[in-house]
Design a protein around this motif. Structure first.
Motif, short mmCIF file in Angstrom:
data_model
loop_
_atom_site.label_atom_id
_atom_site.label_comp_id
_atom_site.label_asym_id
_atom_site.label_seq_id
_atom_site.Cartn_x
_atom_site.Cartn_y
_atom_site.Cartn_z
N ARG A 276 0.84 -1.21 0.00
CA ARG A 276 0.00 0.00 0.00
C ARG A 276 0.87 1.26 0.00
NH1 ARG A 276 -5.45 -0.53 0.98
NH2 ARG A 276 -6.08 -2.70 1.26
N THR A 277 0.38 2.29 -0.63
CA THR A 277 1.07 3.57 -0.65
C THR A 277 0.42 4.59 0.27
OG1 THR A 277 -0.25 4.28 -2.56
CG2 THR A 277 1.88 3.23 -3.00
N GLN A 278 -0.78 4.25 0.77
CA GLN A 278 -1.48 5.09 1.74
C GLN A 278 -2.12 4.19 2.78
OE1 GLN A 278 -4.24 7.48 -0.60
NE2 GLN A 278 -2.80 9.18 -0.64
N VAL A 279 -2.17 4.66 4.02
CA VAL A 279 -2.81 3.89 5.08
C VAL A 279 -3.36 4.88 6.11
CG1 VAL A 279 -0.62 3.63 6.32
CG2 VAL A 279 -2.50 2.07 6.79
N GLN A 280 -4.56 4.60 6.61
CA GLN A 280 -5.17 5.46 7.63
C GLN A 280 -4.74 4.96 9.00
OE1 GLN A 280 -9.42 5.30 5.88
NE2 GLN A 280 -9.30 7.30 6.85
N ASP A 281 -3.70 5.59 9.53
CA ASP A 281 -3.15 5.16 10.81
C ASP A 281 -2.34 6.31 11.38
OD1 ASP A 281 -1.27 3.76 12.77
OD2 ASP A 281 -2.49 2.07 12.09
N THR A 282 -2.37 6.45 12.69
CA THR A 282 -1.60 7.52 13.31
C THR A 282 -0.10 7.32 13.11
OG1 THR A 282 -1.26 8.74 15.39
CG2 THR A 282 -1.46 6.36 15.56
N ALA A 283 0.31 6.07 12.86
CA ALA A 283 1.71 5.75 12.60
C ALA A 283 1.93 5.46 11.11
CB ALA A 283 2.16 4.58 13.44
N ALA A 284 1.20 6.13 10.25
CA ALA A 284 1.23 5.83 8.82
C ALA A 284 2.64 5.91 8.24
CB ALA A 284 0.30 6.78 8.06
N GLU A 285 3.40 6.92 8.62
CA GLU A 285 4.75 7.09 8.07
C GLU A 285 5.64 5.91 8.44
OE1 GLU A 285 8.44 10.32 8.29
OE2 GLU A 285 6.42 10.88 8.96
N ALA B 116 7.96 -1.19 3.31
CA ALA B 116 8.84 -1.12 2.14
C ALA B 116 10.23 -1.66 2.43
CB ALA B 116 8.94 0.32 1.65
N GLY B 117 10.49 -2.03 3.69
CA GLY B 117 11.84 -2.47 4.07
C GLY B 117 12.11 -3.92 3.73
N PRO B 118 13.36 -4.35 3.93
CA PRO B 118 13.75 -5.72 3.56
C PRO B 118 13.20 -6.80 4.48
CG PRO B 118 15.57 -4.56 4.62
CD PRO B 118 14.49 -3.55 4.42
N ASP B 119 12.93 -6.47 5.75
CA ASP B 119 12.41 -7.45 6.72
C ASP B 119 11.06 -6.94 7.21
OD1 ASP B 119 12.15 -9.57 8.41
OD2 ASP B 119 13.87 -9.10 9.68
N ARG B 120 10.11 -6.83 6.27
CA ARG B 120 8.87 -6.09 6.53
C ARG B 120 8.04 -6.69 7.64
NH1 ARG B 120 4.23 -8.12 4.17
NH2 ARG B 120 3.25 -6.06 4.34
N LEU C 285 5.73 -5.93 12.85
CA LEU C 285 5.45 -6.48 14.17
C LEU C 285 6.10 -5.64 15.25
CD1 LEU C 285 4.23 -8.68 15.94
CD2 LEU C 285 6.25 -10.09 15.47
N GLY C 286 7.28 -5.08 14.96
CA GLY C 286 7.95 -4.23 15.93
C GLY C 286 7.18 -2.98 16.28
N LEU C 287 6.31 -2.53 15.37
CA LEU C 287 5.47 -1.37 15.68
C LEU C 287 4.38 -1.73 16.69
CD1 LEU C 287 5.04 0.15 12.11
CD2 LEU C 287 6.58 0.91 13.92
#
Length: 458
Positions: free
Chosen positions: A404-413, A420-424, A429-431
């Motif tokens: 996804r390129t957009q997400v409705q979440d307070t931690a969207a960034e 988009a990272g290598p170990d997504r 899960l870390g969030l």
């Protein structure tokens, strides 16, 4: 030809303002305002009225002010609708009207403040602790200390009002959060008292000594109203209402805490007061809210748009039942009536006339899943089991976010960066929980489960 809603035409008096509410949304109007109206001994002579302040947008305050604070509550059962005009809101105000909030909280007759915002709007740090480094909190501290601008957060506005109450010598008051947070009374205390003490230690001590923070567990499915609801209400009731609310017939409110300045007799409307609220909180957070989150992500991945549609899908229903089995193993307090509660949830979820949209429930998953999925997964692992059903909820979120390129979440960034990272999977899960993200077998389980949840639609 329909007639406008107004108190004179309906013979409804304006109740005295003795309660303040922050977060004038549909849930408040279906829940706390409804309970307050039904708590009155004599409906013709109401004693408890609300001054309710909006959240982000002033639109609802404008709509309600134009119809004397009145609105129609539509209780939507499988066999038909029941319409009721709610008159418990005496004033509807925009959130920015902080001067009026100060006036109300400085009045000795104001007994309690209820809150329905979002989990994210508390702006707390790890472990629901007050954290002055959180950007919204740091900015609010600067505004409150310098007076350069009106407070912009729920806690900031409440601190400004409580400071006015302290200066006026108006006495103690209760703060009653009604958000889906574990120990929401404690969360509100941390957000408000922490901010007050950081602004002025004297104010922090006053809040500690004079403000009671009541914990609650709330429940009433209140979906976003469909566009044609106003037309339906006008046709069925003969009244024009620009702000109707639709909800289910079921409602629940469990409270634990002190009301030093008094309160409505909410128990007359079915509210329950208990000494230990945690088991009731967990029952609701895990069984109702947890199932909602699971359906929100797994259901949308399978092309469904509402809770009722998703529950009718055998794969989704099996996932919910499996999660409930895991969660119920850790709900052992007496009086929870888990089998009855589960049966009632299935009936409520399947109500074909309540269009509870999965997209609405899916918002702010990074805030919700740590309370709905993580505790069950952690408890299952502590009991020597893998917690597969709870892990599936997280996996559904992970699969839902994929690409996804957009997400409705307070931690969207942070979510988009992790995705988009290598170990997504580990990063996402870390969030939710850093400890779980450090356990390779949990990451592997969620990765395998997510791979089996490929979307059928976007």
């Amino acid at each position: 030809m329909s007639t406008p809603l107004n108190r004179a035409a309906l013979g409804l008096p304006i109740p005295p303002v003795r309660l303040v509410h922050l977060g004038l949304g549909a849930f408040f109007r279906a829940h706390q305002a409804w309970y307050t109206q039904h708590a009155e001994t004599d409906p013709a002579d109401p004693q408890w009225g609300y001054a309710a302040f909006t959240g982000r947008s002033p639109v609802m305050a404008e709509l309600l002010a134009a119809q004397d604070g009145l609105y129609t509550l539509v209780e939507r059962a499988g066999d038909g609708d029941r319409h009721e005009v709610i008159g418990a809101i005496a004033e509807a105000r925009a959130a920015e009207d902080v001067d009026r909030l100060r006036e109300l909280l400085a009045a000795p007759g104001t007994a309690a403040v209820t809150i329905t915002v979002t989990e994210a709007a508390y702006h707390l740090g790890a472990g629901l602790a007050f954290d002055p480094s959180v950007p919204a909190v740091a900015a609010e501290l600067e505004r409150l200390r310098t007076g350069a601008g009106a407070p912009a957060t729920m806690a900031g506005r409440l601190v400004a009002g409580l400071d006015a109450r302290r200066r006026a010598g108006a006495g103690p008051i209760a703060v009653v959060p009604c958000d889906n947070l574990p120990a929401n009374g404690t969360a509100a205390r941390h957000a408000v008292q922490g901010l007050a003490a950081a602004v002025d230690p004297r104010l922090g001590r006053w809040v500690e000594e004079h403000v009671s923070f009541v914990s609650t567990s709330i429940d009433r499915i209140t979906p976003r109203a469909e566009d044609e609801l106003a037309e339906t209400v006008a046709r069925e009731t003969g009244r024009t209402d620009r702000a109707p609310v639709v909800t289910e017939p079921f409602s629940s409110w469990v409270l634990s805490g002190e009301f030093p300045a008094g309160r409505p007799a909410w128990e007359r409307a079915g509210a329950v007061f208990v000494d230990d609220i945690e088991p009731f909180e967990n029952r609701k957070l895990w069984l109702l809210n947890g199932a909602h989150s699971l359906l929100a992500y797994a259901g949308q991945l399978r092309g469904h748009s509402t809770v009722a549609e998703a529950l009718a899908d055998p794969d989704c229903r099996d996932a919910v039942e499996a999660f409930w089995d895991e969660a119920c193993a850790h709900l052992t307090a007496p009086g929870l009536a888990l089998l009855d509660y589960r049966e009632a949830l299935l009936e409520r979820f399947a109500n074909p006339r309540i269009a509870h949209h999965l997209a609405q429930i899916a918002v702010d998953g990074s805030v919700k899943l740590p309370m709905r999925a993580v505790p069950v997964l952690t408890a299952e692992r502590a009991a020597g089991r893998d917690g597969r059903a709870a892990a599936r909820m997280i996996a559904a979120w992970v699969a839902f976010l994929d690409g996804r390129t957009q997400v409705q979440d307070t931690a969207a960034e942070q979510i988009l960066a992790a995705d988009a990272g290598p170990d997504r999977v580990r990063a996402l899960l870390g969030l939710l929980d850093r400890e779980l993200a450090g356990q390779d077998d949990v990451v592997d389980l969620i990765t395998r489960l997510a791979a089996g949840l490929a979307p059928t639609t976007r």
